[in-house]
Design a protein around this motif. Sequence first.
Motif, PDB file in Angstrom:
ATOM      1  N   UNK A   1       0.830  -1.212   0.000  1.00 30.08           N
ATOM      2  CA  UNK A   1       0.000   0.000   0.000  1.00 30.08           C
ATOM      3  C   UNK A   1       0.862   1.259   0.000  1.00 30.08           C
ATOM      4  N   UNK A   2       1.848   1.288   0.875  1.00 31.62           N
ATOM      5  CA  UNK A   2       2.708   2.468   0.978  1.00 31.62           C
ATOM      6  C   UNK A   2       3.521   2.683  -0.300  1.00 31.62           C
ATOM      7  N   UNK A   3       3.977   1.564  -0.883  1.00 32.03           N
ATOM      8  CA  UNK A   3       4.772   1.670  -2.113  1.00 32.03           C
ATOM      9  C   UNK A   3       3.919   2.230  -3.254  1.00 32.03           C
ATOM     10  N   UNK A   4       2.718   1.683  -3.400  1.00 30.34           N
ATOM     11  CA  UNK A   4       1.831   2.122  -4.474  1.00 30.34           C
ATOM     12  C   UNK A   4       1.313   3.535  -4.225  1.00 30.34           C
ATOM     13  N   UNK A   5       1.129   3.885  -2.935  1.00 36.14           N
ATOM     14  CA  UNK A   5       0.671   5.231  -2.608  1.00 36.14           C
ATOM     15  C   UNK A   5       1.713   6.269  -2.997  1.00 36.14           C
ATOM     16  N   UNK A   6       2.956   5.926  -2.740  1.00 34.50           N
ATOM     17  CA  UNK A   6       4.050   6.840  -3.106  1.00 34.50           C
ATOM     18  C   UNK A   6       4.104   7.030  -4.620  1.00 34.50           C
ATOM     19  N   UNK A   7       3.908   5.930  -5.356  1.00 31.06           N
ATOM     20  CA  UNK A   7       3.916   6.015  -6.816  1.00 31.06           C
ATOM     21  C   UNK A   7       2.728   6.840  -7.320  1.00 31.06           C
TER      22      UNK A   7
ATOM     23  N   UNK B   1      -3.965  13.358   2.311  1.00 26.53           N
ATOM     24  CA  UNK B   1      -4.607  12.641   3.416  1.00 26.53           C
ATOM     25  C   UNK B   1      -5.855  11.909   2.945  1.00 26.53           C
ATOM     26  N   UNK B   2      -6.602  12.544   2.034  1.00 26.50           N
ATOM     27  CA  UNK B   2      -7.805  11.917   1.501  1.00 26.50           C
ATOM     28  C   UNK B   2      -7.445  10.631   0.764  1.00 26.50           C
ATOM     29  N   UNK B   3      -6.411  10.706  -0.082  1.00 29.89           N
ATOM     30  CA  UNK B   3      -5.983   9.520  -0.845  1.00 29.89           C
ATOM     31  C   UNK B   3      -5.465   8.433   0.107  1.00 29.89           C
ATOM     32  N   UNK B   4      -4.682   8.848   1.098  1.00 30.22           N
ATOM     33  CA  UNK B   4      -4.128   7.896   2.069  1.00 30.22           C
ATOM     34  C   UNK B   4      -5.248   7.179   2.818  1.00 30.22           C
ATOM     35  N   UNK B   5      -6.251   7.955   3.275  1.00 28.28           N
ATOM     36  CA  UNK B   5      -7.384   7.368   3.993  1.00 28.28           C
ATOM     37  C   UNK B   5      -8.161   6.413   3.102  1.00 28.28           C
TER      38      UNK B   5
ATOM     39  N   UNK C   1      -6.419   3.104   2.866  1.00 24.18           N
ATOM     40  CA  UNK C   1      -6.558   2.357   4.127  1.00 24.18           C
ATOM     41  C   UNK C   1      -7.926   1.688   4.219  1.00 24.18           C
ATOM     42  N   UNK C   2      -8.974   2.425   3.840  1.00 23.72           N
ATOM     43  CA  UNK C   2     -10.332   1.881   3.886  1.00 23.72           C
ATOM     44  C   UNK C   2     -10.467   0.701   2.936  1.00 23.72           C
ATOM     45  N   UNK C   3      -9.910   0.844   1.728  1.00 25.68           N
ATOM     46  CA  UNK C   3      -9.985  -0.240   0.752  1.00 25.68           C
ATOM     47  C   UNK C   3      -9.299  -1.509   1.263  1.00 25.68           C
ATOM     48  N   UNK C   4      -8.111  -1.314   1.839  1.00 25.70           N
ATOM     49  CA  UNK C   4      -7.369  -2.451   2.377  1.00 25.70           C
ATOM     50  C   UNK C   4      -8.159  -3.116   3.506  1.00 25.70           C
TER      51      UNK C   4
END
Length: 309
Positions: free
Chosen positions: A244-250, A264-268, A271-274
Amino acid sequence: VLSQVWNAYLEAEAVGAAGPVLKHVFTRAVSVGKRVRSETGINKGAVSIGSAAVELAESLLEDFRNRKVLVMGAGETGTLVAKALAKRCVNPVFIANRTYERAVRLAQELQGRAVRFDHLEDALLEADVVICATSAPHYLLTRSLVSRVVEKRARQSSNSSLIVIDVSNPRNVEETVSTVANVKLYNIDDLQGIAERNRQERHRRIADAEKIVSAEVDRLECTLKANCVRTLVAALLSRVEEVRLKELEEAFRMMGTLDERQKQVVDDLTKVLVKQVLVPVVENLRVAAVNSDAALVEAAAKLFNLQDD
């Protein structure tokens, strides 16, 4: 017994011989033990002669907490009696013993008062209850001594009654003491009846205790089985979080300039999807463990490539 069990665990933990599983088991065991005692009352009622003597005295006298009690003897039985009394009485327990130093040690431990045997008569003048737990080969409380004490008490106070409980073997209180006015004498035969009734009552409560223990054992078994997949679940969550963190950074790199709120919206969202995806997976793994479905657990480990984690 509960404190002994817990102390045994603490000793094992102190030397590194107890891990999280044992901690959980011992914690639950002590908790269940307390629940059994509180819900069934299986520990209520004295079953030893010494405890029965205290229970008898408490049942015979109103406001027992404020009464004065003399314990004759600082041996094994006398010590048990004195300790039981110390928990119930506000006034210091008088302790008389032929070896005065032994009486002093016990009195200091219980914040009581030691009495020399040659001052026994003075202690008898103050006592409401006398529990004799000595092992002398002859009578220590004779009719003449008790009569003299009762007569003096009658001159000094309106209440001259005295309860004498003899738990000695052989008996150290002369039987004719029971004929002295205002004196009630009880012996081991009376106490054995109390102890036996309490023992039978405890026996009747065993079934209730066993039901509680049985239900808690089933719960514990389910918990321990579910914990068997804890390592697998932790590895799965760690692997997914890493991805998740790797793909979020990309994603952030591809989306260009974003302010902190947008990030923050994208990060949240990720997290919800996971969480939505993994919660049923984790729950099903725990259910599989509880049901001893090793094949499903192993298949999940292979599916997520976690065999070596």
